[in-house]
Design an enzyme around this catalytic site. Structure first.
Site, PDB file in Angstrom:
ATOM      1  N   ASP A 151       0.847  -1.195   0.000  1.00 34.65           N
ATOM      2  CA  ASP A 151       0.000   0.000   0.000  1.00 34.65           C
ATOM      3  C   ASP A 151       0.881   1.241   0.000  1.00 34.65           C
ATOM      4  O   ASP A 151       1.542   1.539   0.991  1.00 34.65           O
ATOM      5  CB  ASP A 151      -0.892  -0.054   1.263  1.00 34.65           C
ATOM      6  CG  ASP A 151      -1.713   1.202   1.428  1.00 34.65           C
ATOM      7  OD1 ASP A 151      -1.836   1.968   0.449  1.00 34.65           O
ATOM      8  OD2 ASP A 151      -2.232   1.418   2.544  1.00 34.65           O
ATOM      9  N   HIS A 175      -3.813 -17.143  -5.958  1.00 35.65           N
ATOM     10  CA  HIS A 175      -4.651 -16.394  -5.023  1.00 35.65           C
ATOM     11  C   HIS A 175      -5.945 -17.123  -4.642  1.00 35.65           C
ATOM     12  O   HIS A 175      -6.750 -16.575  -3.895  1.00 35.65           O
ATOM     13  CB  HIS A 175      -4.991 -15.042  -5.643  1.00 35.65           C
ATOM     14  CG  HIS A 175      -5.779 -15.202  -6.919  1.00 35.65           C
ATOM     15  ND1 HIS A 175      -5.232 -15.728  -8.063  1.00 35.65           N
ATOM     16  CD2 HIS A 175      -7.073 -14.956  -7.207  1.00 35.65           C
ATOM     17  CE1 HIS A 175      -6.158 -15.798  -8.997  1.00 35.65           C
ATOM     18  NE2 HIS A 175      -7.289 -15.330  -8.510  1.00 35.65           N
ATOM     19  N   ASP A 176      -6.168 -18.316  -5.192  1.00 34.68           N
ATOM     20  CA  ASP A 176      -7.378 -19.086  -4.859  1.00 34.68           C
ATOM     21  C   ASP A 176      -7.049 -20.339  -4.048  1.00 34.68           C
ATOM     22  O   ASP A 176      -7.946 -21.132  -3.749  1.00 34.68           O
ATOM     23  CB  ASP A 176      -8.086 -19.559  -6.148  1.00 34.68           C
ATOM     24  CG  ASP A 176      -8.576 -18.428  -7.014  1.00 34.68           C
ATOM     25  OD1 ASP A 176      -8.929 -17.367  -6.465  1.00 34.68           O
ATOM     26  OD2 ASP A 176      -8.601 -18.602  -8.253  1.00 34.68           O
ATOM     27  N   ASP A 192      -3.968   3.845   2.569  1.00 34.72           N
ATOM     28  CA  ASP A 192      -5.416   3.729   2.771  1.00 34.72           C
ATOM     29  C   ASP A 192      -5.792   2.292   3.144  1.00 34.72           C
ATOM     30  O   ASP A 192      -6.957   1.929   3.151  1.00 34.72           O
ATOM     31  CB  ASP A 192      -6.199   4.192   1.524  1.00 34.72           C
ATOM     32  CG  ASP A 192      -5.871   3.327   0.304  1.00 34.72           C
ATOM     33  OD1 ASP A 192      -4.998   2.429   0.410  1.00 34.72           O
ATOM     34  OD2 ASP A 192      -6.482   3.536  -0.758  1.00 34.72           O
ATOM     35  N   ASP A 210      -8.665 -15.653 -17.412  1.00 32.33           N
ATOM     36  CA  ASP A 210      -9.462 -16.169 -16.311  1.00 32.33           C
ATOM     37  C   ASP A 210     -10.552 -17.121 -16.804  1.00 32.33           C
ATOM     38  O   ASP A 210     -11.204 -16.872 -17.815  1.00 32.33           O
ATOM     39  CB  ASP A 210     -10.117 -14.955 -15.624  1.00 32.33           C
ATOM     40  CG  ASP A 210     -10.862 -15.343 -14.378  1.00 32.33           C
ATOM     41  OD1 ASP A 210     -10.207 -15.789 -13.430  1.00 32.33           O
ATOM     42  OD2 ASP A 210     -12.104 -15.199 -14.351  1.00 32.33           O
ATOM     43  N   GLU A 229      -6.562 -20.214 -17.517  1.00 33.31           N
ATOM     44  CA  GLU A 229      -6.864 -20.919 -16.270  1.00 33.31           C
ATOM     45  C   GLU A 229      -7.913 -21.971 -16.597  1.00 33.31           C
ATOM     46  O   GLU A 229      -9.044 -21.634 -16.926  1.00 33.31           O
ATOM     47  CB  GLU A 229      -7.421 -19.934 -15.244  1.00 33.31           C
ATOM     48  CG  GLU A 229      -7.669 -20.606 -13.915  1.00 33.31           C
ATOM     49  CD  GLU A 229      -8.841 -20.038 -13.145  1.00 33.31           C
ATOM     50  OE1 GLU A 229      -8.860 -20.177 -11.933  1.00 33.31           O
ATOM     51  OE2 GLU A 229      -9.755 -19.456 -13.768  1.00 33.31           O
ATOM     52  N   ASN A 234      -0.212   4.461  -0.534  1.00 35.29           N
ATOM     53  CA  ASN A 234      -0.835   5.738  -0.137  1.00 35.29           C
ATOM     54  C   ASN A 234      -1.579   5.640   1.186  1.00 35.29           C
ATOM     55  O   ASN A 234      -2.462   6.458   1.475  1.00 35.29           O
ATOM     56  CB  ASN A 234      -1.756   6.273  -1.246  1.00 35.29           C
ATOM     57  CG  ASN A 234      -2.893   5.304  -1.529  1.00 35.29           C
ATOM     58  OD1 ASN A 234      -2.890   4.177  -1.021  1.00 35.29           O
ATOM     59  ND2 ASN A 234      -3.857   5.712  -2.319  1.00 35.29           N
ATOM     60  N   ASP A 238      -1.817  -1.182  -3.950  1.00 34.08           N
ATOM     61  CA  ASP A 238      -2.122  -0.423  -5.171  1.00 34.08           C
ATOM     62  C   ASP A 238      -1.001  -0.535  -6.198  1.00 34.08           C
ATOM     63  O   ASP A 238       0.043  -1.147  -5.950  1.00 34.08           O
ATOM     64  CB  ASP A 238      -2.394   1.048  -4.812  1.00 34.08           C
ATOM     65  CG  ASP A 238      -1.346   1.580  -3.841  1.00 34.08           C
ATOM     66  OD1 ASP A 238      -0.160   1.369  -4.114  1.00 34.08           O
ATOM     67  OD2 ASP A 238      -1.713   2.173  -2.801  1.00 34.08           O
ATOM     68  N   ASP A 275      -4.415  -9.994 -16.000  1.00 30.00           N
ATOM     69  CA  ASP A 275      -5.550 -10.903 -16.025  1.00 30.00           C
ATOM     70  C   ASP A 275      -6.557 -10.410 -17.052  1.00 30.00           C
ATOM     71  O   ASP A 275      -6.823  -9.214 -17.138  1.00 30.00           O
ATOM     72  CB  ASP A 275      -6.226 -10.909 -14.643  1.00 30.00           C
ATOM     73  CG  ASP A 275      -6.239 -12.283 -14.021  1.00 30.00           C
ATOM     74  OD1 ASP A 275      -6.945 -13.141 -14.568  1.00 30.00           O
ATOM     75  OD2 ASP A 275      -5.550 -12.482 -13.009  1.00 30.00           O
TER      76      ASP A 275
END
Ligand code: NOJ
Length: 565
Positions: A21, A333-334, A25, A203, A258, A23, A29, A98
């Site tokens: 991150d 990520h899954d 928040d 994807d 995928e 910035n 990003d 992606d």
């Protein structure tokens, strides 16, 4: 076989929301990725795959795209994308993005038009169907279940009909029978490639066609999930050939589809063998499911079925031997974190290094998933309210429906496979929020960040991170480069329940790769080899006596050898 740049690359997958991150928040990003490019360069990777950062209502963290050519404001701006691509290229790092072909967000302008009336020009961009009548009630056109739980159809009031959505309600499926959809997607792909990206991870690519609308039979579930109804159907190949002909073949780009667990090896070959003119490679997940995680409820150390794991890797390696190329990845990520599935919490360093070597020495293009290089683990979920991922909540509900009196078991079953595990913020240091952000992150930080983090790894020359760096360096710069990239793969000892051993052979070079998946001390007979060199290992010293190597827990070693005649 024509050699391609992507066969010689080492990839790294970035989940932007959780990477860094910039910035403050609490959300990762694009500038965060930009700032960490040197880190990736130091590790040695020269290809990054960035998960979706497009404008999206974030029902599925960006896989629900509202605008394919705009950037979600929490991730930055198109200028940030340009800067990122430019700097990555300066550092010798290629960039793939992606590309989501199967669906859009329900907030995409096409869908807003499509749902507004049956004669809207965008109506056929999506899959619409009338409901059926049963016992005086309107029900879905079929009983098909969706990947995220519940029905595959969603009732939509304005036109009193149902749209198909094999993921979430907010992700309506595109209708690939409509050629206008092809044209739109072709334009989007071209625009990104013209901007200078180097390819796509595509994807859910196997789902672009649907079977006849007939109910799934023989299940007691209200909405049984039978992915055959929407996976690997013949038309998908026509669509991919068209995309290839009209876009991909015109650029020197990499395309990885995928295909998930829904594709057999034969199907994988249809998507990605050299002579098919469809995709460069396919990601499959067969090796992610060898521990039968659906059934595991204990938090004790998992016992890996090594024979099964080897046979899975071997089948893909063998089948693609002369006819295609494979990505090599332990997770994405899954999937659960590698260390929590195949690693050993008592021997994190040795088992982590062993797993890295086992994969990186195979034939294919390695992809490291963020945090894998420092041995990040699953999150210790204690309550269902901690789930952020929409499908983890669906899995929890599914198990609870089956056994309503056992919410603890439902939680355990959902937790181990939860897609939130790989999505906790990257652990950069032992500062607050693991150095990911100075503000409370969108997703809980794994409490083990004080001991597992990048800073700590970088201070220890013997860390897992440096082992990954060495493996990458061997593949890129050493005298073993060619045998590691292009050598023939041969499995040894397929029935051994603890060792994963194989050879790589190219011309007069042979590598022998030995990996122990056991806490116990084991021995391995080396008498048929003349030892030439030690290439890489996870223990400094080996114990070799009388042509037998005595392996320590999770010992992993690569030798250059000559076979004795
Ligand atoms: C596969 C992606 O990896 C996953 O994260 C996503 O939820 C589905 N496709 C739907 O886009």
């Amino acid at each position: 076989m024509d050699k391609k740049w992507w066969m010689e690359s080492i990839g790294y997958q970035i989940y932007p929301k959780s990477f860094f991150d910039s910035n403050d928040d609490g959300i990762g990003d694009l500038n965060g990725i930009y700032q960490k490019l040197e880190y990736l360069k130091d590790l040695g990777v020269n290809l990054i795959w960035i998960c979706p950062f497009y404008d999206s209502p974030m029902d599925d963290n960006g896989y629900d795209v509202r605008n394919f050519f705009d950037v979600a404001k929490e991730f930055g701006t198109m200028d940030d994308v340009n800067k990122l691509i430019e700097k990555a290229h300066q550092l010798g790092i290629k960039v793939i993005l992606d590309f989501v072909l199967n669906h859009t967000s329900d907030e995409h302008p096409w869908f807003i038009e499509s749902r507004s009336s049956v004669d809207n020009p965008y109506r056929d961009y999506y899959i619409w169907h009338e409901g059926r009548q049963k016992d005086g009630q309107k029900i879905e056109p079929t009983n098909w279940g969706s990947f995220f739980g519940g029905s595959c159809w969603k009732y939509d009031e304005p036109t009193d009909s149902y749209y198909m959505k094999i993921f979430s309600d907010k992700m309506p499926d595109l209708n690939w029978k409509n050629e206008k959809v092809h044209d739109e997607m072709i334009q989007i792909a071209k625009k990104w490639l013209d901007k200078g990206i180097d390819g796509f991870r595509i994807d859910a690519v196997s789902h672009l066609d649907r079977a006849e609308y007939e109910d799934v039979k023989g299940s007691t579930d209200r909405y049984p999930l039978d992915w055959h109804k929407f996976s690997n159907l013949p038309k998908v190949h026509d669509y991919l050939k068209k995309l290839n002909q009209e876009v991909f073949s015109k650029y020197d780009c990499l395309t990885i589809g995928e295909v998930g667990g829904a594709a057999s090896i034969d199907q994988g070959i249809k998507y990605a063998s050299f002579d098919r003119d469809e995709l460069s490679m396919v990601f499959n997940f067969d090796h992610n499911w060898c521990n039968n995680l659906h059934e595991v409820t204990s938090t004790k150390q998992l016992k890996t079925n090594v024979v099964l794991l080897k046979s899975v890797f071997n089948k893909w390696q063998e089948s693609f031997k002369d006819i295609g190329w494979l990505p090599l990845n332990w997770l994405n990520h899954d999937q659960p974190r590698l260390m929590s599935q195949y690693g050993d919490y008592k021997f994190p360093k040795a088992s982590g290094k062993m797993l890295a070597t086992a994969l990186h020495m195979m034939r294919g293009t390695p992809f490291i998933y963020q945090g894998e290089e420092i041995g990040m683990t699953n999150f210790p979920f204690e309550d269902v309210s901690q789930f952020n991922d929409i499908s983890s909540v669906g899995t929890y509900r599914y198990h609870l429906e089956k056994e309503p009196d056992d919410p603890v078991k439902a939680l355990k079953k959902a937790a181990l496979r939860s897609r939130d595990n790989p999505r906790t913020p990257m652990q950069w240091s032992n500062d607050i929020y693991a150095g990911f952000s100075t503000e409370k992150p969108w997703m809980m930080v794994n409490p083990n960040y004080k001991t597992i983090n990048v800073e700590k790894n970088l201070k220890d020359q013997d860390s897992l991170w440096y082992h990954y760096q060495r493996l990458i360096d061997l593949r890129k710069n050493s005298k073993y480069r060619d045998v590691i990239i292009y050598g023939e793969y041969q499995l040894l000892d397929p029935d051994d329940q603890n060792l994963y051993t194989y050879k790589r052979i190219l011309k007069d070079q042979t590598l022998l790769i030995i990996n122990s998946f056991s806490r116990k001390k084991l021995k391995y007979d080396l008498s048929s080899y003349e030892m030439i060199n030690k290439v890489i290992s996870n223990y400094q010293k080996q114990s070799i006596k009388n042509q037998t190597i005595y392996l320590k827990p999770y010992e992993s070693i690569v030798f250059e050898v000559k076979e004795k005649l």
